[in-house]
Motif scaffolding. Sequence first.
Motif, PDB file in Angstrom:
ATOM      1  N   SER A   1     -10.810  -3.613  -6.041  1.00 38.02           N
ATOM      2  CA  SER A   1     -10.276  -2.274  -6.286  1.00 38.02           C
ATOM      3  C   SER A   1      -8.818  -2.403  -6.720  1.00 38.02           C
ATOM      4  CB  SER A   1     -10.374  -1.408  -5.029  1.00 38.02           C
ATOM      5  OG  SER A   1      -9.620  -1.993  -3.972  1.00 38.02           O
ATOM      6  N   THR A   2      -8.248  -1.298  -7.143  1.00 39.23           N
ATOM      7  CA  THR A   2      -6.840  -1.313  -7.531  1.00 39.23           C
ATOM      8  C   THR A   2      -5.962  -1.549  -6.310  1.00 39.23           C
ATOM      9  OG1 THR A   2      -6.660   1.082  -7.258  1.00 39.23           O
ATOM     10  CG2 THR A   2      -7.250   0.276  -9.451  1.00 39.23           C
ATOM     11  N   SER A   3      -4.789  -2.121  -6.570  1.00 38.15           N
ATOM     12  CA  SER A   3      -3.804  -2.330  -5.519  1.00 38.15           C
ATOM     13  C   SER A   3      -2.537  -1.551  -5.888  1.00 38.15           C
ATOM     14  CB  SER A   3      -3.488  -3.827  -5.373  1.00 38.15           C
ATOM     15  OG  SER A   3      -2.994  -4.347  -6.594  1.00 38.15           O
ATOM     16  N   ASP A  40      -0.326  -8.300  -6.610  1.00 38.91           N
ATOM     17  CA  ASP A  40      -0.809  -9.076  -5.463  1.00 38.91           C
ATOM     18  C   ASP A  40      -1.535 -10.357  -5.862  1.00 38.91           C
ATOM     19  OD1 ASP A  40       0.223  -7.208  -3.770  1.00 38.91           O
ATOM     20  OD2 ASP A  40      -1.674  -6.202  -3.348  1.00 38.91           O
ATOM     21  N   VAL A  41      -2.542 -10.247  -6.727  1.00 35.82           N
ATOM     22  CA  VAL A  41      -3.358 -11.421  -7.047  1.00 35.82           C
ATOM     23  C   VAL A  41      -2.554 -12.438  -7.841  1.00 35.82           C
ATOM     24  CG1 VAL A  41      -5.460 -12.235  -8.172  1.00 35.82           C
ATOM     25  CG2 VAL A  41      -5.461 -10.027  -6.991  1.00 35.82           C
ATOM     26  N   ALA A  72      -9.750  -8.242  -8.499  1.00 39.15           N
ATOM     27  CA  ALA A  72      -9.832  -7.645  -7.169  1.00 39.15           C
ATOM     28  C   ALA A  72     -10.908  -6.564  -7.199  1.00 39.15           C
ATOM     29  CB  ALA A  72      -8.486  -7.052  -6.754  1.00 39.15           C
ATOM     30  N   THR A 126      -4.205  -2.634 -11.806  1.00 36.55           N
ATOM     31  CA  THR A 126      -5.484  -3.282 -12.097  1.00 36.55           C
ATOM     32  C   THR A 126      -5.204  -4.631 -12.743  1.00 36.55           C
ATOM     33  OG1 THR A 126      -6.527  -1.124 -12.462  1.00 36.55           O
ATOM     34  CG2 THR A 126      -7.687  -3.074 -13.291  1.00 36.55           C
ATOM     35  N   GLU A 127      -5.688  -5.715 -12.121  1.00 31.73           N
ATOM     36  CA  GLU A 127      -5.480  -7.066 -12.631  1.00 31.73           C
ATOM     37  C   GLU A 127      -6.808  -7.645 -13.125  1.00 31.73           C
ATOM     38  OE1 GLU A 127      -2.560  -9.515 -10.193  1.00 31.73           O
ATOM     39  OE2 GLU A 127      -3.204  -8.015  -8.720  1.00 31.73           O
TER      40      GLU A 127
END
Length: 355
Positions: free
Chosen positions: A198-200, A241-242, A196, A187-188
Motif C-alpha cells: 500500500s502507499t506510505s 521507506d522502501v 509495497a 507509491t514506490e
Amino acid sequence: MAVAGGLDRTNQPIGIIFEEGTYAEFSFSHTNPNVSGTGLFTGTEFDETAGRFSSFGFGFKTDLTEQLSLSFIYDQPFGSDIRYEGSPATTELGGTTAISDSSSYTAVLRYKFDENFSAHAGLRAQQAGGQIDLRGVAYGGVNGYSVNLDKTFGFGYLVGVAYERPDIALRIALTYNSAITHEFDTTETLNGAPLAASTSITETDTPQSVNLDFQTGIAKDTLLFGSIRWAEWSAFKIDPDVFTGIVGSGLVELDDWTTYTLGVGRRFNENWAASISYTYEAPQDPLVSPLAPTEGQRAWTLAAIYTLDDIEITTGLRYTRPGDAMPETGTPDVARANFTDNDAVTLGVKVGYKF
C-alpha cells in the motif's frame, strides 16, 4: 525570477507589502534553460536536460487603517523539470527524471509603528508534489525505481521587520520564512512492480530561508537596490521507506544556498524607468545530485518600467549562467557525467495597478 540552488524559482518575494494604498499586480515569466552534459564512461550526450517552465504570480495589498495593511501573495516558489535522454540499459543516467512543482498562498499583515519602523508577519499555505524516476546503469540495482509523491498542502509562516527613510528612498527589510512540512502519500515501484502493498507517507520539509532586501537613493531619480537570500536546502530530504531501506540513504542531497543580488535603477521621466542587476551564487561541491545538475550561478537582469497614470508595466530579460557540475551516484560518491558551459534565458512581465 530565479533558478537558485537548482530548485528555488521566485525567492518568495513580499515587496508588495510596501506599496502605497490599494494595489494589485500580476506577473508571468518563461524560462528556457540550456543544461547539457556528457556521460563520463559512455560519452553519451545528455542534451536539454532541464526543461522549459513558466511561472505565474499575483499579489494584492490594501490598507485596513493608517498603520495596518493586509496583503495576499500567490507564487510558485520551487520546482524541477529534469529529464535525461538515452537508454537506461546502456547510458549512465538515461531516462532519469525529476518533475515537481509547488504553489504558495500567503497572507501578510504589516504594522507601521511610525514613519521609519514596521513589522510584518503572515501565514503561508503551500501545495507541492512530484515524480522521480531513477534510470541508467549508474543506479545499479535500483535502475528502474520510481516514486510518486501525491500533491499535498503544508503550512508555515513568515515574520519580519523593516526600517525606512522616505526622504532618501531608503528601505531595509528582513524576513524569515519558516520551513514547511509536507506529508506525501507515496507509491514506490521497481520496473513497474509495486514495492509495497500500500502507499506510505514520506515527510519532506521545503527549506526555511532568510531574505534581506534593501534599497536607497544615491542620486536624483537613481536607486541602488539588492538582496541577500539564504535557504537551508540541506534540510530538504526525500526518503521514501522502501528506497531508503534498500539503499541506506535518500533520493536527494543538496547544499545550503546564499544568493546575492545588486542592482541600480534609473527614472528617466514620468513614464519611463529602467534597471540592471547582477545575481551571484558561489559554487560549492562540484559533485551534485543528478536531480539538480548545476552548481551556483551568475545572472544579469535588465528591466524596463513604463508608468501611465495608475498602471505600471515592467518587462524583464534575465540571462543566467549556472555553474559547472558533475552528477554523482553511489557511496562513496562517483561522478557519472560532466555538465559545463550551460545557460538559461528568462523573459518576464509584471502589470501593477493602483486603485
